[in-house]
Design a protein around this motif. Structure first.
Motif, PDB file in Angstrom:
ATOM      1  N   GLU A   1      -9.578   1.811  30.119  1.00 12.57           N
ATOM      2  CA  GLU A   1      -9.709   1.709  28.674  1.00 12.57           C
ATOM      3  C   GLU A   1     -10.930   0.849  28.406  1.00 12.57           C
ATOM      4  OE1 GLU A   1      -6.866  -0.819  26.948  1.00 12.57           O
ATOM      5  OE2 GLU A   1      -7.333  -0.301  24.907  1.00 12.57           O
ATOM      6  N   TYR A   2     -11.760   1.218  27.436  1.00  9.42           N
ATOM      7  CA  TYR A   2     -12.975   0.462  27.232  1.00  9.42           C
ATOM      8  C   TYR A   2     -13.342   0.354  25.764  1.00  9.42           C
ATOM      9  CZ  TYR A   2     -15.088   5.094  26.696  1.00  9.42           C
ATOM     10  OH  TYR A   2     -15.372   6.354  26.276  1.00  9.42           O
TER      11      TYR A   2
ATOM     12  N   TYR B   1      -4.388  -7.881  32.615  1.00 10.97           N
ATOM     13  CA  TYR B   1      -3.963  -6.493  32.779  1.00 10.97           C
ATOM     14  C   TYR B   1      -4.951  -5.548  32.109  1.00 10.97           C
ATOM     15  CZ  TYR B   1       0.316  -8.795  34.180  1.00 10.97           C
ATOM     16  OH  TYR B   1       1.219  -9.595  34.822  1.00 10.97           O
ATOM     17  N   LEU B   2      -5.329  -4.477  32.824  1.00 14.44           N
ATOM     18  CA  LEU B   2      -6.265  -3.490  32.325  1.00 14.44           C
ATOM     19  C   LEU B   2      -5.573  -2.130  32.259  1.00 14.44           C
ATOM     20  CD1 LEU B   2      -9.255  -4.389  34.676  1.00 14.44           C
ATOM     21  CD2 LEU B   2      -8.961  -5.144  32.330  1.00 14.44           C
ATOM     22  N   ALA B   3      -5.758  -1.429  31.150  1.00 11.73           N
ATOM     23  CA  ALA B   3      -5.148  -0.116  31.002  1.00 11.73           C
ATOM     24  C   ALA B   3      -6.079   0.965  31.537  1.00 11.73           C
ATOM     25  CB  ALA B   3      -4.841   0.158  29.537  1.00 11.73           C
TER      26      ALA B   3
ATOM     27  N   ARG C   1      -1.666   4.012  32.708  1.00 10.12           N
ATOM     28  CA  ARG C   1      -1.594   3.441  34.051  1.00 10.12           C
ATOM     29  C   ARG C   1      -2.257   2.083  33.965  1.00 10.12           C
ATOM     30  NH1 ARG C   1      -4.711   2.761  38.610  1.00 10.12           N
ATOM     31  NH2 ARG C   1      -3.598   2.888  40.593  1.00 10.12           N
ATOM     32  N   TRP C   2      -1.510   1.017  34.293  1.00  7.87           N
ATOM     33  CA  TRP C   2      -2.017  -0.354  34.200  1.00  7.87           C
ATOM     34  C   TRP C   2      -2.293  -0.907  35.587  1.00  7.87           C
ATOM     35  CZ3 TRP C   2      -2.944  -3.013  29.675  1.00  7.87           C
ATOM     36  CH2 TRP C   2      -2.455  -2.412  28.503  1.00  7.87           C
ATOM     37  N   VAL C   3      -3.323  -1.737  35.673  1.00  7.63           N
ATOM     38  CA  VAL C   3      -3.589  -2.466  36.911  1.00  7.63           C
ATOM     39  C   VAL C   3      -3.608  -3.955  36.599  1.00  7.63           C
ATOM     40  CG1 VAL C   3      -4.848  -0.616  38.032  1.00  7.63           C
ATOM     41  CG2 VAL C   3      -6.098  -2.218  36.578  1.00  7.63           C
ATOM     42  N   ARG C   4      -3.252  -4.736  37.590  1.00  4.08           N
ATOM     43  CA  ARG C   4      -3.138  -6.181  37.412  1.00  4.08           C
ATOM     44  C   ARG C   4      -4.261  -6.905  38.148  1.00  4.08           C
ATOM     45  NH1 ARG C   4       2.089  -9.569  39.439  1.00  4.08           N
ATOM     46  NH2 ARG C   4       0.969  -9.482  41.417  1.00  4.08           N
TER      47      ARG C   4
END
Length: 384
Positions: free
Chosen positions: A330-331, A319-321, A307-310
């Motif tokens: 995700e880190y 973009y962050l997963a 799930r990605w956020v912008r």
């Protein structure tokens, strides 16, 4: 050049309309800038840039601070002139005081003269270093003005190069002046910085017979082509468009076919997080955001098992997963062991990146820098 904070397209207006819906006048490859990072550039390479890609002008690095002279300045100036193109120069500024600005201008002017930069060319000050970051806007304005006034004594025309985030923030850049760098990850469809002399829109442009990526700029005035003689005559305008499109195919970004949904949400990161250039774990990493960073998002999508956020940013989007069914980002684990490389004399971003199987941009970003940040012998860089 040399960005603290450094996609559009090329001169192919048809591709712009097809892929990005851009203003047909946006993102031309009017000017290229080169330095020791590009290595030796032959006359043939400059002729190819001119004839096949429509490049009109080249701006070469002359000097940095009060002692460094770019070792390729002499050959770059001679070969650009032999190719019949407009030639300009730039000095990477290290000054923090008015006296230092004047001293650096004297050093840059003398170095440019010795290297063969012709009278009438632009000799810009490249202002983006820590020395200026630590000063007030008024101090930077005073120092820049002192540099430019002094450089004009050598017969050169002056200008300021800086990033879009610094322009009118860290220093004043008035309309009808300035060379501004801004690399959007998602194109907004406008001609950026159209009121300034030039807009540097990419640092990864490719040319047919030249190795590596290049900084390219669109000229919005004739400032960088005035006061000099040139025999710039692209051999085939259609070939210019076609070759620009082919050489820069990786710069074009099609919109994602999956459906994005609106999401207005704020995350506070508990650990460091990778910020990508697109919604793919294989895409380049823009930066690693530290724990505690507040991230505001405007869109979300399920894609590639994540799930990605912008995140809206000054130069487009990042973009962050997240997990497919949760908001756990995700880190990079805080206990991760890094591999370091100690910079040696003669090293550059390119040589270190090549040794470690990285792109220069990735290497720089994972160290919180850009490929235009100066590195020094003894400095430790994260390579893994």
């Amino acid at each position: 050049m040399k960005l603290k904070n450094k996609l559009l397209l090329t001169g192919a207006a048809t591709m712009a309309a097809l892929f990005l819906g851009l203003n047909a006048n946006a993102a031309r490859m009017d000017m290229v800038d080169v330095s020791n990072n590009n290595g030796y550039m032959s006359t043939a390479e400059y002729v190819s840039m001119r004839n096949e890609f429509g490049v009109k002008a080249v701006t070469v690095k002359i000097s940095e601070g009060g002692t460094y002279k770019d070792p390729y300045a002499v050959s770059n100036i001679a070969n650009v002139q032999a190719a019949g193109m407009y030639i300009n120069g730039y000095h990477f500024a290290r000054y923090a005081t008015k006296a230092q600005a004047i001293a650096e201008a004297d050093f840059a002017g003398k170095t440019a003269k010795a290297a063969g930069l012709p009278v009438g060319a632009v000799l810009a000050t490249d202002v983006e270093a820590e020395e200026q970051n630590n000063q007030s806007k008024s101090t930077n304005d005073r120092n820049n003005a002192a540099f430019m006034k002094e450089i004009e004594k050598f017969g050169y025309r002056a200008d300021i190069y800086t990033s879009g985030s610094w322009a009118n923030s860290k220093m004043t850049i008035k309309g009808k002046t300035g060379w501004i760098a801004a690399y959007p990850y998602v194109v907004s469809g406008k001609n950026w910085y159209s009121t300034n002399h030039a807009w540097q829109w990419s640092s990864t442009a490719k040319f047919r017979i030249s190795y590596g990526g290049f900084d390219v700029s669109q000229l919005n005035s004739n400032y960088y082509t005035a006061g000099q003689k040139s025999t710039v005559k692209p051999t085939n305008k259609d070939a210019v468009k076609a070759n620009n499109r082919k050489a820069n195919k990786n710069i074009y970004k099609l919109s994602n076919s999956a459906k994005w949904v609106k999401e207005s949400k704020t995350y506070t990161l508990k650990t460091a997080v990778k910020l990508h250039t697109s919604a793919s774990t294989a895409s380049n990493v823009i930066a690693i955001l530290p724990a505690g960073t507040t991230v505001k998002t405007d869109r979300a999508i399920i894609q590639g098992g994540y799930r990605w956020v912008r995140q809206p940013r000054f130069y487009g989007y990042g973009y962050l997963a997240t997990g497919p069914a949760s908001n756990t980002l995700e880190y990079v684990k805080s206990g991760t062991t890094h591999t370091y490389y100690t910079v040696k004399s003669g090293d550059s971003w390119w040589t270190i990146a090549q040794r470690n199987g990285l792109s220069m941009t990735t290497l720089a970003s994972q160290n919180g820098k850009t490929i235009y940040t100066t590195i020094y012998p003894g400095q430790r860089l994260v390579v893994r």
